[in-house]
Write a protein that holds these residues in place. Structure first.
Motif, PDB file in Angstrom:
ATOM      1  N   GLN A 195       0.714  -1.099  -0.122  1.00 42.08           N
ATOM      2  CA  GLN A 195       0.131  -0.102  -0.101  1.00 42.08           C
ATOM      3  C   GLN A 195       0.820   1.054   0.049  1.00 42.08           C
ATOM      4  OE1 GLN A 195      -3.500   0.064  -0.316  1.00 42.08           O
ATOM      5  NE2 GLN A 195      -2.953   2.085  -0.771  1.00 42.08           N
ATOM      6  N   SER A 196       2.178   1.342   0.698  1.00 42.69           N
ATOM      7  CA  SER A 196       2.902   2.365   0.580  1.00 42.69           C
ATOM      8  C   SER A 196       3.466   2.695  -0.663  1.00 42.69           C
ATOM      9  CB  SER A 196       4.085   2.066   1.611  1.00 42.69           C
ATOM     10  OG  SER A 196       3.631   2.104   3.098  1.00 42.69           O
ATOM     11  N   PHE A 197       3.788   1.663  -1.520  1.00 42.99           N
ATOM     12  CA  PHE A 197       4.279   2.084  -2.896  1.00 42.99           C
ATOM     13  C   PHE A 197       3.072   2.510  -3.602  1.00 42.99           C
ATOM     14  CE2 PHE A 197       8.007  -0.107  -1.350  1.00 42.99           C
ATOM     15  CZ  PHE A 197       9.041   0.839  -1.944  1.00 42.99           C
ATOM     16  N   ARG A 198       1.773   1.979  -3.434  1.00 43.16           N
ATOM     17  CA  ARG A 198       0.759   2.241  -4.452  1.00 43.16           C
ATOM     18  C   ARG A 198       0.503   3.833  -4.060  1.00 43.16           C
ATOM     19  NH1 ARG A 198      -1.995  -2.247  -2.030  1.00 43.16           N
ATOM     20  NH2 ARG A 198      -1.851  -4.003  -3.508  1.00 43.16           N
ATOM     21  N   ASN A 199       0.669   4.407  -2.641  1.00 39.89           N
ATOM     22  CA  ASN A 199       0.520   5.507  -2.392  1.00 39.89           C
ATOM     23  C   ASN A 199       1.524   6.471  -3.055  1.00 39.89           C
ATOM     24  OD1 ASN A 199      -1.514   4.834  -0.595  1.00 39.89           O
ATOM     25  ND2 ASN A 199      -0.505   4.769   1.142  1.00 39.89           N
ATOM     26  N   ILE A 200       2.903   6.066  -3.245  1.00 30.60           N
ATOM     27  CA  ILE A 200       3.680   7.001  -3.730  1.00 30.60           C
ATOM     28  C   ILE A 200       3.368   7.283  -5.096  1.00 30.60           C
ATOM     29  CG2 ILE A 200       6.138   6.936  -4.798  1.00 30.60           C
ATOM     30  CD1 ILE A 200       6.967   5.186  -2.304  1.00 30.60           C
ATOM     31  N   TYR A 201       3.017   5.924  -5.819  1.00 29.45           N
ATOM     32  CA  TYR A 201       2.328   6.198  -7.405  1.00 29.45           C
ATOM     33  C   TYR A 201       1.390   7.254  -7.380  1.00 29.45           C
ATOM     34  CZ  TYR A 201      -0.231   5.018 -11.763  1.00 29.45           C
ATOM     35  OH  TYR A 201      -0.539   5.195 -12.867  1.00 29.45           O
ATOM     36  N   ASP A 202       0.324   7.065  -6.434  1.00 32.99           N
ATOM     37  CA  ASP A 202      -0.991   7.979  -6.395  1.00 32.99           C
ATOM     38  C   ASP A 202      -0.521   9.441  -6.076  1.00 32.99           C
ATOM     39  OD1 ASP A 202      -2.611   5.691  -6.947  1.00 32.99           O
ATOM     40  OD2 ASP A 202      -3.017   5.361  -4.804  1.00 32.99           O
ATOM     41  N   HIS A 203       0.294   9.356  -5.237  1.00 35.51           N
ATOM     42  CA  HIS A 203       0.861  10.918  -5.161  1.00 35.51           C
ATOM     43  C   HIS A 203       1.403  11.402  -6.189  1.00 35.51           C
ATOM     44  CE1 HIS A 203      -0.404  10.344  -1.044  1.00 35.51           C
ATOM     45  NE2 HIS A 203       0.573  10.009  -0.605  1.00 35.51           N
ATOM     46  N   LEU A 204       2.307  10.736  -6.895  1.00 32.57           N
ATOM     47  CA  LEU A 204       2.997  11.415  -7.915  1.00 32.57           C
ATOM     48  C   LEU A 204       2.255  11.662  -9.092  1.00 32.57           C
ATOM     49  CD1 LEU A 204       6.453   9.195  -7.735  1.00 32.57           C
ATOM     50  CD2 LEU A 204       6.137  11.487  -7.234  1.00 32.57           C
ATOM     51  N   GLU A 205       1.328  10.613  -9.469  1.00 36.33           N
ATOM     52  CA  GLU A 205       0.360  10.765 -10.547  1.00 36.33           C
ATOM     53  C   GLU A 205      -0.345  12.107 -10.405  1.00 36.33           C
ATOM     54  OE1 GLU A 205      -3.581   8.808 -12.635  1.00 36.33           O
ATOM     55  OE2 GLU A 205      -2.696   7.824 -10.896  1.00 36.33           O
ATOM     56  N   HIS A 206      -0.923  12.684  -9.170  1.00 34.87           N
ATOM     57  CA  HIS A 206      -1.650  13.761  -8.920  1.00 34.87           C
ATOM     58  C   HIS A 206      -0.738  14.872  -8.548  1.00 34.87           C
ATOM     59  CE1 HIS A 206      -4.559  10.399  -8.663  1.00 34.87           C
ATOM     60  NE2 HIS A 206      -5.163  11.083  -9.532  1.00 34.87           N
ATOM     61  N   GLY A 207       0.464  14.700  -8.726  1.00 35.79           N
ATOM     62  CA  GLY A 207       1.083  15.948  -8.226  1.00 35.79           C
ATOM     63  C   GLY A 207       1.752  16.364  -7.023  1.00 35.79           C
ATOM     64  N   ARG A 208       1.062  15.403  -6.283  1.00 36.71           N
ATOM     65  CA  ARG A 208       1.698  15.744  -4.703  1.00 36.71           C
ATOM     66  C   ARG A 208       3.045  14.957  -4.340  1.00 36.71           C
ATOM     67  NH1 ARG A 208      -3.802  13.361  -4.683  1.00 36.71           N
ATOM     68  NH2 ARG A 208      -3.079  11.298  -3.863  1.00 36.71           N
ATOM     69  N   THR A 209       3.977  15.714  -4.889  1.00 35.03           N
ATOM     70  CA  THR A 209       5.352  15.250  -4.472  1.00 35.03           C
ATOM     71  C   THR A 209       5.747  15.340  -3.190  1.00 35.03           C
ATOM     72  OG1 THR A 209       6.026  17.351  -5.075  1.00 35.03           O
ATOM     73  CG2 THR A 209       5.950  15.946  -7.024  1.00 35.03           C
ATOM     74  N   GLU A 210       5.288  16.350  -2.357  1.00 37.61           N
ATOM     75  CA  GLU A 210       5.635  16.171  -1.116  1.00 37.61           C
ATOM     76  C   GLU A 210       5.430  15.148  -0.441  1.00 37.61           C
ATOM     77  OE1 GLU A 210       4.835  19.942   0.784  1.00 37.61           O
ATOM     78  OE2 GLU A 210       6.191  21.141  -0.383  1.00 37.61           O
ATOM     79  N   GLU A 211       4.038  14.696  -0.545  1.00 34.95           N
ATOM     80  CA  GLU A 211       3.466  13.582   0.301  1.00 34.95           C
ATOM     81  C   GLU A 211       4.413  12.317  -0.397  1.00 34.95           C
ATOM     82  OE1 GLU A 211      -0.965  13.415   0.508  1.00 34.95           O
ATOM     83  OE2 GLU A 211      -0.774  15.320  -0.604  1.00 34.95           O
ATOM     84  N   ALA A 212       4.616  12.285  -1.659  1.00 29.25           N
ATOM     85  CA  ALA A 212       5.115  11.226  -1.783  1.00 29.25           C
ATOM     86  C   ALA A 212       6.740  11.137  -1.222  1.00 29.25           C
ATOM     87  CB  ALA A 212       5.451  11.011  -3.564  1.00 29.25           C
ATOM     88  N   GLN A 213       7.217  12.139  -1.159  1.00 28.26           N
ATOM     89  CA  GLN A 213       8.734  12.473  -0.755  1.00 28.26           C
ATOM     90  C   GLN A 213       8.948  11.736   0.543  1.00 28.26           C
ATOM     91  OE1 GLN A 213      10.321  16.094  -1.056  1.00 28.26           O
ATOM     92  NE2 GLN A 213      12.426  15.481  -0.233  1.00 28.26           N
ATOM     93  N   VAL A 214       7.756  12.137   1.718  1.00 25.44           N
ATOM     94  CA  VAL A 214       7.853  11.605   3.083  1.00 25.44           C
ATOM     95  C   VAL A 214       7.887   9.965   2.802  1.00 25.44           C
ATOM     96  CG1 VAL A 214       6.373  11.218   4.892  1.00 25.44           C
ATOM     97  CG2 VAL A 214       6.543  13.577   3.820  1.00 25.44           C
ATOM     98  N   ILE A 215       6.966   9.442   2.074  1.00 26.70           N
ATOM     99  CA  ILE A 215       7.010   8.040   2.008  1.00 26.70           C
ATOM    100  C   ILE A 215       8.472   7.208   1.496  1.00 26.70           C
ATOM    101  CG2 ILE A 215       5.659   5.907   1.307  1.00 26.70           C
ATOM    102  CD1 ILE A 215       3.481   7.446   0.894  1.00 26.70           C
ATOM    103  N   GLN A 216       8.928   8.066   0.494  1.00 30.14           N
ATOM    104  CA  GLN A 216      10.273   7.827  -0.309  1.00 30.14           C
ATOM    105  C   GLN A 216      11.371   7.718   0.754  1.00 30.14           C
ATOM    106  OE1 GLN A 216       9.885  10.820  -3.327  1.00 30.14           O
ATOM    107  NE2 GLN A 216       9.201   8.875  -4.915  1.00 30.14           N
TER     108      GLN A 216
END
Length: 406
Positions: free
Chosen positions: A266-287
């Protein structure tokens, strides 16, 4: 053979991951949300992140706030030994800065790097002069340096404490609690002037007979010969530790991830979803979390097998049978070191009761020098990181340390 197969697969996949990483950045730039190029970019980014690394990440502690001032922090090597370095987070000098006690933060040697404790170190830095045990990756240590056993680990603790100097304090997190207690006991029995003024044990397996967890049951489910036969591998070329026997970090990581596979998916799915919708800061926290989580180090085989056997199978320390270089370790020898134990109510790795057992073992420490704290609402990692560590646990640790400075 397993390690060689892993190394071959890693080498083959490396160019594809580098290509995906570069292509992801190129495709994402200027592309609007929902386009197939944005989706492809997000997919490539996730693919490039799904990799295990073997180099220590940076601590990234460049400054700390002390009172009303922001002070620069630099890393200073104090003592380097084959399997570990004593590292100091040195704060810039300030004329109005009060004296701060020295604290040796003892990091686990359990498959991840000491950078796992960067938040612990950053918090301690507000009020202390902080040193940390920066363990090396065993696959990078040449065979000419010999082995590294539990005895050697305790010896390193004594050497590092002596290098910090008299009047210091020790804070051990998780696995090294047994070695930290043993080192303190040996130094007390020898009347070593560098014996710590206080010892804080946080979520550590001092007595695994108490409230055994799934991790404890796994350790006792097989004889030690099974662990040696099935989990110990030789380091392959081209690493400096070629042919060293190790417990590979990637095996430990696989075991950890297997405990909660759906959460990681789910965490990696969330990275994908955040990046797809331009939420790079949210993706960066998980990354950033997974950059740390997927960075592994190999454990020397001797240390790993002895830890499993003596700490998790035969419980040598609480039974009074633990030895250091053939000499019985006697926690009752500790008299002048204040003792604090910290546990997490929801800890499913080191359950409530396993760490506080140290209080009974240190029978000659006066009651007014003993403190125990159970933090409600936290699991294992919440004991030394996160909001409750910063706001509720750390103030108690700080107050205990500062009360024993005199």
């Amino acid at each position: 053979m397993l390690y060689q197969a892993y190394q071959t697969q890693s080498d083959l996949m490396s160019p594809f991951r580098l290509l995906a990483q570069g292509s992801s950045a190129a495709l994402w730039l200027g592309k609007t949300e929902g386009t197939w190029l944005r989706k492809l970019s997000a997919s490539m980014e996730v693919f490039s992140r799904l990799r295990v690394t073997h180099s220590r990440p940076a601590y990234g502690i460049s400054s700390v706030r002390v009172g009303e001032r922001e002070l620069a922090v630099t890393e200073e090597t104090v003592l380097t030994m084959p399997f570990g370095t004593l590292l100091r987070f040195k704060k810039e000098e300030a004329p109005d800065r009060p004296h701060q006690p020295a604290v040796l933060l003892v990091a686990p040697l359990s498959g991840h790097f000491a950078t796992l404790l960067r938040e612990t170190a950053r918090t301690l830095l507000q009020d202390h002069d902080v040193y940390i045990t920066d363990w090396h990756n065993a696959r990078d240590v040449s065979l000419r340096h010999g082995g590294f056993s539990l005895d050697d680990y305790i010896t390193y603790m004594i050497r590092f404490t002596e290098a910090v100097g008299p009047g210091s304090h020790m804070v051990a997190v998780c696995q090294p609690c047994v070695a930290a207690l043993a080192a303190t006991a040996v130094m007390a029995e020898d009347d070593n002037p560098a014996q710590p003024r206080s010892l804080t044990l946080m979520a550590g397996p001092v007595d695994c007979r108490v409230n055994p967890t799934e991790v404890n049951r796994l350790a006792t489910s097989k004889p030690i010969e099974w662990f040696e036969k099935n989990l110990i591998n030789h380091v392959p070329l081209p690493h400096a530790g070629f042919m060293r026997r190790v417990y590979p970090g990637f095996i430990q990581l696989s075991a950890f991830m297997a405990m909660n596979p759906e959460r990681h998916k789910q965490s990696f799915r969330n990275i994908y979803d955040h990046l797809e919708h331009g939420r790079t800061e949210e993706a960066q926290v998980i990354q950033e979390f997974y950059e740390e989580y997927l960075a592994v180090n190999d454990l020397p085989a001797e240390f790993y097998l002895e830890t499993v056997a003596k700490v998790f199978q035969t419980y040598d320390l609480p039974r009074g049978e633990l030895t250091w270089n053939g000499r019985k370790v006697n926690p009752a020898a500790i008299r002048h070191t204040a003792l604090m134990t910290v546990e997490g109510e929801r800890d499913d790795i080191c359950a409530v009761g396993q760490t506080v057992a140290a209080q009974d073992l240190c029978s000659n420490v006066r009651p007014y020098l003993k403190t125990h704290h159970v933090q409600t609402g936290v699991g294992h990692y919440g004991v030394f990181s996160g909001r409750r560590w910063n706001q509720q646990i750390y103030p108690k640790v700080r107050d205990m340390i500062h009360s024993t400075m005199g």
